[in-house]
Motif scaffolding. Structure first.
Motif, mmCIF file in Angstrom:
data_model
loop_
_atom_site.group_PDB
_atom_site.id
_atom_site.type_symbol
_atom_site.label_atom_id
_atom_site.label_comp_id
_atom_site.label_asym_id
_atom_site.label_seq_id
_atom_site.Cartn_x
_atom_site.Cartn_y
_atom_site.Cartn_z
ATOM 1 N N PRO A 26 -3.116 17.915 -17.456
ATOM 2 C CA PRO A 26 -3.043 19.273 -16.894
ATOM 3 C C PRO A 26 -4.414 19.777 -16.462
ATOM 4 C CG PRO A 26 -2.953 19.368 -19.286
ATOM 5 C CD PRO A 26 -2.944 17.908 -18.919
ATOM 6 N N ASN A 27 -4.394 20.794 -15.611
ATOM 7 C CA ASN A 27 -5.614 21.424 -15.119
ATOM 8 C C ASN A 27 -6.551 20.399 -14.482
ATOM 9 O OD1 ASN A 27 -4.960 24.147 -16.158
ATOM 10 N ND2 ASN A 27 -5.180 23.150 -18.152
ATOM 11 N N TYR A 28 -5.951 19.475 -13.751
ATOM 12 C CA TYR A 28 -6.751 18.426 -13.104
ATOM 13 C C TYR A 28 -6.282 18.271 -11.658
ATOM 14 C CZ TYR A 28 -9.337 14.024 -12.708
ATOM 15 O OH TYR A 28 -10.214 13.027 -12.322
ATOM 16 N N ASN A 29 -5.286 17.422 -11.408
ATOM 17 C CA ASN A 29 -4.829 17.212 -10.033
ATOM 18 C C ASN A 29 -3.356 17.519 -9.818
ATOM 19 O OD1 ASN A 29 -7.194 16.372 -8.729
ATOM 20 N ND2 ASN A 29 -7.036 14.350 -9.650
ATOM 21 N N SER A 30 -2.608 17.773 -10.875
ATOM 22 C CA SER A 30 -1.164 17.963 -10.750
ATOM 23 C C SER A 30 -0.790 19.398 -11.088
ATOM 24 C CB SER A 30 -0.422 17.005 -11.684
ATOM 25 O OG SER A 30 0.950 17.353 -11.753
ATOM 26 N N VAL A 31 -0.232 20.111 -10.121
ATOM 27 C CA VAL A 31 0.203 21.476 -10.378
ATOM 28 C C VAL A 31 1.369 21.490 -11.357
ATOM 29 C CG1 VAL A 31 1.772 21.531 -8.388
ATOM 30 C CG2 VAL A 31 0.850 23.661 -9.282
ATOM 31 N N VAL A 32 2.235 20.468 -11.313
ATOM 32 C CA VAL A 32 3.351 20.411 -12.248
ATOM 33 C C VAL A 32 2.825 20.293 -13.677
ATOM 34 C CG1 VAL A 32 5.394 19.129 -12.968
ATOM 35 C CG2 VAL A 32 4.891 19.401 -10.537
ATOM 36 N N ALA A 33 1.867 19.407 -13.889
ATOM 37 C CA ALA A 33 1.303 19.237 -15.229
ATOM 38 C C ALA A 33 0.649 20.522 -15.716
ATOM 39 C CB ALA A 33 0.289 18.094 -15.225
ATOM 40 N N THR A 34 -0.066 21.193 -14.837
ATOM 41 C CA THR A 34 -0.733 22.439 -15.216
ATOM 42 C C THR A 34 0.273 23.516 -15.568
ATOM 43 O OG1 THR A 34 -2.628 21.905 -13.813
ATOM 44 C CG2 THR A 34 -2.352 24.213 -14.452
ATOM 45 N N PHE A 35 1.293 23.691 -14.729
ATOM 46 C CA PHE A 35 2.312 24.706 -14.995
ATOM 47 C C PHE A 35 3.053 24.403 -16.301
ATOM 48 C CE2 PHE A 35 3.257 26.553 -10.476
ATOM 49 C CZ PHE A 35 1.949 26.989 -10.397
ATOM 50 N N VAL A 42 0.848 -1.192 0.000
ATOM 51 C CA VAL A 42 0.000 0.000 0.000
ATOM 52 C C VAL A 42 0.886 1.245 0.000
ATOM 53 C CG1 VAL A 42 -1.813 1.273 1.207
ATOM 54 C CG2 VAL A 42 -1.834 -1.243 1.194
ATOM 55 N N TYR A 43 0.607 2.130 -0.947
ATOM 56 C CA TYR A 43 1.365 3.378 -1.096
ATOM 57 C C TYR A 43 0.430 4.565 -0.910
ATOM 58 C CZ TYR A 43 5.136 0.672 -3.295
ATOM 59 O OH TYR A 43 6.149 -0.225 -3.553
ATOM 60 N N ARG A 44 0.748 5.416 0.027
ATOM 61 C CA ARG A 44 0.042 6.686 0.168
ATOM 62 C C ARG A 44 0.787 7.717 -0.668
ATOM 63 N NH1 ARG A 44 -1.849 6.896 6.582
ATOM 64 N NH2 ARG A 44 -3.571 5.397 6.330
ATOM 65 N N MET A 45 0.245 7.991 -1.835
ATOM 66 C CA MET A 45 0.975 8.719 -2.856
ATOM 67 C C MET A 45 1.075 10.211 -2.561
ATOM 68 S SD MET A 45 1.693 6.242 -4.865
ATOM 69 C CE MET A 45 2.254 7.041 -6.359
ATOM 70 N N PRO A 46 2.289 10.777 -2.654
ATOM 71 C CA PRO A 46 2.440 12.242 -2.629
ATOM 72 C C PRO A 46 2.127 12.803 -4.012
ATOM 73 C CG PRO A 46 4.575 11.203 -2.797
ATOM 74 C CD PRO A 46 3.556 10.077 -2.716
ATOM 75 N N GLY A 47 2.471 14.052 -4.267
ATOM 76 C CA GLY A 47 2.250 14.636 -5.579
ATOM 77 C C GLY A 47 3.128 13.977 -6.632
ATOM 78 N N LEU A 48 2.570 13.761 -7.808
ATOM 79 C CA LEU A 48 3.277 13.094 -8.898
ATOM 80 C C LEU A 48 3.557 14.072 -10.031
ATOM 81 C CD1 LEU A 48 1.146 9.831 -9.239
ATOM 82 C CD2 LEU A 48 3.158 10.176 -7.827
ATOM 83 N N PHE A 49 4.621 13.811 -10.771
ATOM 84 C CA PHE A 49 4.842 14.560 -11.997
ATOM 85 C C PHE A 49 5.562 13.676 -12.992
ATOM 86 C CE2 PHE A 49 8.826 15.145 -9.784
ATOM 87 C CZ PHE A 49 9.798 15.361 -10.738
ATOM 88 N N GLY A 50 5.418 14.023 -14.261
ATOM 89 C CA GLY A 50 6.044 13.246 -15.326
ATOM 90 C C GLY A 50 5.201 13.300 -16.580
ATOM 91 N N LYS A 51 5.684 12.635 -17.633
ATOM 92 C CA LYS A 51 5.010 12.641 -18.918
ATOM 93 C C LYS A 51 3.611 12.035 -18.826
ATOM 94 C CE LYS A 51 7.159 8.246 -20.283
ATOM 95 N NZ LYS A 51 7.732 7.974 -18.941
#
Length: 388
Positions: free
Chosen positions: A145-154, A132-141
């Motif tokens: 965007p404009n959903y749950n990831s600030v990195v993807a949105t930026f 079981v993984y309690r996931m922090p913020g994710l980023f990558g390809k």
């Protein structure tokens, strides 16, 4: 013991993590990846639960219109999946992606907590392993965007010249990169999970990078501006900036965003074009010379260069300022050779072919108009040269 020819089930296979995971599994030789997502049927899920030797349970709901959907898509789906495994007599291990929002009192956090309880119960009942993984913020390809990831949105907005909003520049973000996530997931499946030292019942992902909204936005803006500054980011292996830059590039518009012009400084002799600049590793340029043209005839006090002729034929010549001895090197694009230009030698390059001479030039210092470190001094042949 895992067998690479036996099926592996991935729920939420079309999502950000699922898409990366499915491709990685196949790239590592796992032949049958069962992809369960929207569009699949109940019969599909039953068959997958019967056949899978391992289950990556990534499917979930995080932005429903009705809060009830949190429970339908998170806790209830997890319960249903474990029931199907047990009914089929399949005690396959399960890897579950939960959330750092467990315990915050939200319906999303509550539904993820229930899903955790379900798989821990399955572990005890089926005498198998769960991760079981309690996931922090994710980023990558491929992150939406404009959903749950600030990195993807930026990344998406800056790459497309759209505005971004930074309400609190000092807000801190723990982030993990998708390739690191996938490596940790597959390692767990293969029996080598990384345990969270603060919560031994849970698994961890490493490395975790810590940044702020302000730092994040400035780095991504710098990537966008690098096409005009020619700057190269810090590409230290395993570093946050390297991974963030790779992520940013994945959001470029394919039709026009993949290419960009360079400034060519041209005259009747040819052209000189800067390609890349980095304060740590110097500058790369492309030099084009017409037939018979000689360029250079200068020396540097601190700059050192490397010349690589990639097309045409050249004579690269050197002389120490206080010496009559001239050294020349005949090179061509037919046999790629690097010629070092040490400090203190006046030097020049002559196109001795009948077509354009194309030379890739690297210098250890980026050009600074206020401190050019370039001193004119002809390389004049005063006696027969020493040839190499």
């Amino acid at each position: 013991m895992l067998e690479k020819n036996r099926p592996i089930l991935v729920t939420g296979a079309k999502g950000f993590v699922g898409k990366n995971l499915c491709l990685a599994l196949r790239a590592r030789g796992y032949e049958t990846v069962l992809e369960y997502d929207m569009g699949k049927t109940e019969e599909d899920l039953k068959a997958y639960a019967r056949d899978a030797q391992f289950v990556f349970h990534l499917a979930g709901v995080n932005r429903p219109k009705d809060p009830k959907e949190f429970y339908d898509g998170n806790s209830d789906l997890t319960t249903h999946l474990t029931e199907l495994l047990l009914e089929a007599g399949n005690r396959a291990p399960i890897l579950l992606t939960s959330s750092a929002q467990v315990g915050n009192g939200s319906d999303y956090g509550k539904s993820k907590a229930l899903a955790e309880d379900t798989v821990f119960g399955y572990e005890r009942h089926a005498h198998t392993k769960v991760y079981v993984y309690r996931m922090p913020g994710l980023f990558g390809k491929w992150c939406r965007p404009n959903y749950n990831s600030v990195v993807a949105t930026f990344c998406h907005n800056i790459a497309h010249d759209l505005p971004i909003e930074v309400r609190d520049p000092g807000f801190e973000l723990p982030l993990v990169y998708i390739d690191d996530v996938i490596d940790c997931f597959i390692a767990a499946m293969e029996g080598n999970p990384l345990t969270d030292p603060l919560q031994p019942a849970y698994c961890a992902i490493a490395p975790i990078y810590h940044t702020t909204l302000g730092e994040l936005s400035e780095k991504i803006r710098g990537f966008h501006e690098s096409r005009s500054t020619l700057a190269v980011p810090d590409l230290t292996a395993g570093g946050f900036e390297k991974k963030l830059y790779s992520t940013y590039l994945s959001y470029l518009e394919p039709k026009e965003g993949f290419r960009y012009p360079l400034v060519m400084h041209g005259d009747d002799r040819g052209s000189f074009t800067e390609f890349l600049r980095t304060p740590e590793r110097g500058q790369v340029s492309v030099n084009i010379s017409k037939p018979g043209i000689t360029k250079g005839n200068h020396w540097h006090s601190t700059k050192n260069e490397k010349y690589l002729v990639v097309s045409g034929k050249a004579n690269i010549r050197f002389r120490l300022p206080d010496s009559d001895v001239i050294y020349d090197y005949h090179v061509s694009g037919e046999k790629l050779e690097v010629v070092d230009i040490p400090v203190g030698y006046t030097h020049c390059i002559t196109n001795e072919g009948d077509c354009d001479l194309v030379t890739v030039m690297w210098v250890n210092e980026c050009f600074d108009a206020e401190h050019p470190d370039t001193f004119a001094l002809p390389v004049e042949e005063k006696q027969p040269p020493f040839s190499f």
